[in-house]
Enzyme design. Sequence first.
Site: not given
Length: 225
Positions: A112, A14-15, A110, A199-200, A12, A37
Amino acid sequence: MPIIVITGTNTDVGKTIATAALATNLHKHGKKVHVIKPAQTGEPDGHGDRYTVEKLLGEPITTSEYARYPEPLAPNLSARRAGMPQLDLNDVATRIRTADSPDTFVLVEGAGGLLVRIADDWTICDLAHELEAPLIVVTSTQLGSLNLAELTVKTAERKGVRTLGLIGGSLPQHPDLATELNVTELPVVTGVPLLGCLPEGAGKLSPEEFAAACPLEVTPLLDLG
């Protein structure tokens, strides 16, 4: 064209958004992109990281997924609990090499962090080593991020995998002092360049807004090709 593996300092961070941003910026330079993926966990059919990338780009892009496991756990654990076969490292590497082509960047996302097990006997770091592919490390930016980023880069280095650059995965609109200093310090402590910060909330933007809000320095990637 090059194969590049995207990992994170944790889950979590932001990959997937960073993978989409890399694809968007490579498209701006006229490059084709194939996002892979290998293992998706915890998402129903029609949802997951590859679909998020497709939505954020808003234009045709090739995506692939090799295995889908039901529970939102490390892929090896989710596969084990579901009684499903785990992915084989050599098979995954062969399939990724087959996807490589002279005019396409292959981005492999990947699950995690660097040492999360895709199967009981291999991690995304092992896959990068097998493919002789460099890493992009997506990192958090708040307090504690310097330690996580340096640990990830140094661990990859010890395993013979080079880190091409860092991406800050979710930068608040009004960052606190620790975050501001971390953004400056991340390339210093890791020894690799910071390609940019996203950016968030970028994952909620339209494709046009996303492309405008998420510029990245992709010259290190272009130099590979």
